[in-house]
Design an enzyme around this catalytic site. Structure first.
Site, PDB file in Angstrom:
ATOM      1  CB  SER A   7      -8.991   2.149   0.301  1.00  0.00           C
ATOM      2  OG  SER A   7      -7.653   1.713   0.179  1.00  0.00           O
TER       3      SER A   7
ATOM      4  CG  ASN B 177      -1.527   6.442   5.094  1.00  0.00           C
ATOM      5  OD1 ASN B 177      -1.105   6.143   6.206  1.00  0.00           O
ATOM      6  ND2 ASN B 177      -2.376   5.660   4.420  1.00  0.00           N
TER       7      ASN B 177
ATOM      8  CE1 TYR C  60       6.588  -0.656   5.946  1.00  0.00           C
ATOM      9  CE2 TYR C  60       7.749  -0.641   8.048  1.00  0.00           C
ATOM     10  CZ  TYR C  60       6.649  -0.292   7.273  1.00  0.00           C
ATOM     11  OH  TYR C  60       5.620   0.425   7.844  1.00  0.00           O
TER      12      TYR C  60
ATOM     13  N   GLY D 148      -3.527   6.046  -0.019  1.00  0.00           N
ATOM     14  CA  GLY D 148      -3.817   4.828   0.754  1.00  0.00           C
ATOM     15  C   GLY D 148      -4.889   5.053   1.798  1.00  0.00           C
TER      16      GLY D 148
HETATM   17  P1  NAP Z   1      -2.820  -1.121   5.253  1.00  0.00           P
HETATM   18  O1  NAP Z   1      -3.885  -1.347   6.265  1.00  0.00           O
HETATM   19  O2  NAP Z   1      -2.176  -2.295   4.610  1.00  0.00           O
HETATM   20  O3  NAP Z   1      -3.405  -0.136   4.105  1.00  0.00           O
HETATM   21  C1  NAP Z   1      -2.561   0.227   3.057  1.00  0.00           C
HETATM   22  C2  NAP Z   1      -3.200   1.308   2.228  1.00  0.00           C
HETATM   23  O4  NAP Z   1      -2.257   1.728   1.234  1.00  0.00           O
HETATM   24  C3  NAP Z   1      -4.439   0.843   1.468  1.00  0.00           C
HETATM   25  O5  NAP Z   1      -5.332   1.923   1.392  1.00  0.00           O
HETATM   26  C4  NAP Z   1      -3.885   0.492   0.091  1.00  0.00           C
HETATM   27  O6  NAP Z   1      -4.853   0.603  -0.962  1.00  0.00           O
HETATM   28  C5  NAP Z   1      -2.833   1.563  -0.057  1.00  0.00           C
HETATM   29  N1  NAP Z   1      -1.780   1.223  -1.018  1.00  0.00           N
HETATM   30  C6  NAP Z   1      -0.944   0.159  -1.002  1.00  0.00           C
HETATM   31  N2  NAP Z   1      -0.125   0.191  -2.064  1.00  0.00           N
HETATM   32  C7  NAP Z   1      -0.463   1.307  -2.771  1.00  0.00           C
HETATM   33  C8  NAP Z   1       0.003   1.874  -3.971  1.00  0.00           C
HETATM   34  N3  NAP Z   1       0.966   1.301  -4.692  1.00  0.00           N
HETATM   35  N4  NAP Z   1      -0.574   3.009  -4.403  1.00  0.00           N
HETATM   36  C9  NAP Z   1      -1.579   3.603  -3.709  1.00  0.00           C
HETATM   37  N5  NAP Z   1      -2.055   3.099  -2.551  1.00  0.00           N
HETATM   38  C10 NAP Z   1      -1.504   1.963  -2.105  1.00  0.00           C
HETATM   39  O7  NAP Z   1      -1.607  -0.278   5.860  1.00  0.00           O
HETATM   40  P2  NAP Z   1      -1.572   0.685   7.162  1.00  0.00           P
HETATM   41  O8  NAP Z   1      -1.182  -0.137   8.327  1.00  0.00           O
HETATM   42  O9  NAP Z   1      -2.786   1.516   7.215  1.00  0.00           O
HETATM   43  O10 NAP Z   1      -0.301   1.572   6.789  1.00  0.00           O
HETATM   44  C11 NAP Z   1      -0.411   2.905   6.301  1.00  0.00           C
HETATM   45  C12 NAP Z   1       0.965   3.553   6.343  1.00  0.00           C
HETATM   46  O11 NAP Z   1       1.423   3.579   7.688  1.00  0.00           O
HETATM   47  C13 NAP Z   1       2.027   2.790   5.555  1.00  0.00           C
HETATM   48  O12 NAP Z   1       2.911   3.698   4.941  1.00  0.00           O
HETATM   49  C14 NAP Z   1       2.758   1.997   6.628  1.00  0.00           C
HETATM   50  O13 NAP Z   1       4.081   1.705   6.249  1.00  0.00           O
HETATM   51  C15 NAP Z   1       2.696   2.972   7.777  1.00  0.00           C
HETATM   52  N6  NAP Z   1       2.835   2.357   9.102  1.00  0.00           N
HETATM   53  C16 NAP Z   1       2.014   1.352   9.502  1.00  0.00           C
HETATM   54  C17 NAP Z   1       2.201   0.793  10.759  1.00  0.00           C
HETATM   55  C18 NAP Z   1       1.353  -0.339  11.274  1.00  0.00           C
HETATM   56  O14 NAP Z   1       1.698  -0.905  12.336  1.00  0.00           O
HETATM   57  N7  NAP Z   1       0.238  -0.695  10.646  1.00  0.00           N
HETATM   58  C19 NAP Z   1       3.212   1.268  11.580  1.00  0.00           C
HETATM   59  C20 NAP Z   1       4.019   2.302  11.150  1.00  0.00           C
HETATM   60  C21 NAP Z   1       3.815   2.841   9.901  1.00  0.00           C
HETATM   61  P3  NAP Z   1      -5.821  -0.643  -1.372  1.00  0.00           P
HETATM   62  O15 NAP Z   1      -6.860  -0.735  -0.289  1.00  0.00           O
HETATM   63  O16 NAP Z   1      -6.398  -0.241  -2.686  1.00  0.00           O
HETATM   64  O17 NAP Z   1      -4.958  -1.854  -1.435  1.00  0.00           O
END
Ligand code: NAP
Length: 262
Positions: A12, A92, A166, A10
């Site tokens: 990208s 991630n 989640y 993830g």
């Molecule tokens: P995001 O901006 O929505 O980005 C998600 C990333 O995961 C993208 O690169 C997406 O690829 C990839 N992805 C989604 N489904 C996938 C799959 N089935 N296989 C491979 N890649 C996949 O999310 P983020 O906020 O950066 O979150 C990253 C991690 O941190 C997650 O595990 C999330 O639960 C965790 N997290 C986030 C927060 C927050 O507040 N944002 C807080 C705590 C934890 P594409 O671009 O190709 O769609």
């Protein structure tokens, strides 16, 4: 090619891109996984080349849906054939439920989708990479040995009844971290969990106003959004070998959200 290789799922967008960019600035090769957004993955690779600290570093993108067994296997083969090794796996990639539904209305479809991507995918991807390490016995390039990092969440211990699936997935990752840390300690493989707090990414863009207000009211002691580079710096601190006598450790990167207050 003798630089360490980080495989970041993830990468990208969002936190994964932040992890990739910081790794690039610190001299690592980076394998950038994405699910469907190739343009964003290519942009991460371009930004990594800009941020790189040496001309020997390489950045390549790898499409794979981590919830699919065949995609995971193919990706590991492709990364190994391109780079010859994996030194650290950063799990991630993750999704929020498509719809925030109360616990009384959680659908089985959403439960399966979130658990498959957030929990089952990282478990079996880690199993694949670990089996490669155990089988090949390549000497590690990183201080302290090979590393696995799971990006979980404050949702590992915070109950949000409008996205129970989640929270369950992230609580599960906390145990996955402990299991692999225990199993692999003697093999010289370190395993860590990072718990991000409220982070400014696409995932939270739909609830920005709500969190802006909660942050202003003091929900987070440091009173700001977390940024992708906050997680990037934490990952690199671990990967660089600064915690040689630790494994299974949880790093809260949340501005103090986890502190109990009165
Ligand atoms: P995001 O901006 O929505 O980005 C998600 C990333 O995961 C993208 O690169 C997406 O690829 C990839 N992805 C989604 N489904 C996938 C799959 N089935 N296989 C491979 N890649 C996949 O999310 P983020 O906020 O950066 O979150 C990253 C991690 O941190 C997650 O595990 C999330 O639960 C965790 N997290 C986030 C927060 C927050 O507040 N944002 C807080 C705590 C934890 P594409 O671009 O190709 O769609």
């Amino acid at each position: 090619m003798s630089l360490p290789v980080l495989l970041i799922t993830g990468a990208s967008r969002g936190l994964g891109r932040g992890i990739a960019l910081h790794a690039a600035s610190q001299g690592y090769h980076v394998a950038i996984n994405y699910a469907g957004n190739q343009t964003a993955a290519e942009e991460t690779a371009r930004l990594c080349r800009e941020a790189a600290s040496s001309s020997q570093q390489e950045f390549a993108i790898f499409q794979a849906d981590i919830s699919r067994s065949s995609d995971r296997q193919r990706m590991v083969v492709e990364v190994l054939s391109r780079f010859g090794r994996i030194d650290a796996l950063v799990n991630n990639a993750g999704i929020a439920p498509r719809v925030r539904a109360d616990l009384t209305e959680t659908s089985e479809e959403s439960f399966d989708e979130v658990l498959n991507i957030n929990l089952k995918g990282p478990f079996f991807l880690t199993q694949s990479v670990v089996n490669h390490w155990l089988k090949t016995k390549q000497p590690p390039l990183l201080q302290g040995g090979f590393k696995v990092i799971f990006i979980s969440s404050i949702s590992a211990y915070t109950a949000s009844v409008n996205r129970g699936e989640y929270c369950i997935s992230k609580a599960g990752l906390a145990m996955v971290t402990q299991l692999f840390a225990t199993r692999l300690a003697e093999q010289g493989i370190q395993v860590f969990e990072i718990r991000p707090g409220i982070m400014e990414t696409d995932m939270t863009s739909g609830v920005k106003d709500k969190y802006d207000k909660l942050l202003a009211e003091g929900l987070v002691p440091q009173k700001r959004w977390g940024q992708p580079q906050d997680i990037g710096q934490a990952v690199e601190a671990i990967v660089s070998g600064k915690f040689p006598f630790s494994t299974g450790e949880v790093f809260n990167v949340d501005g103090g959200f986890h502190l109990q207050r009165l």
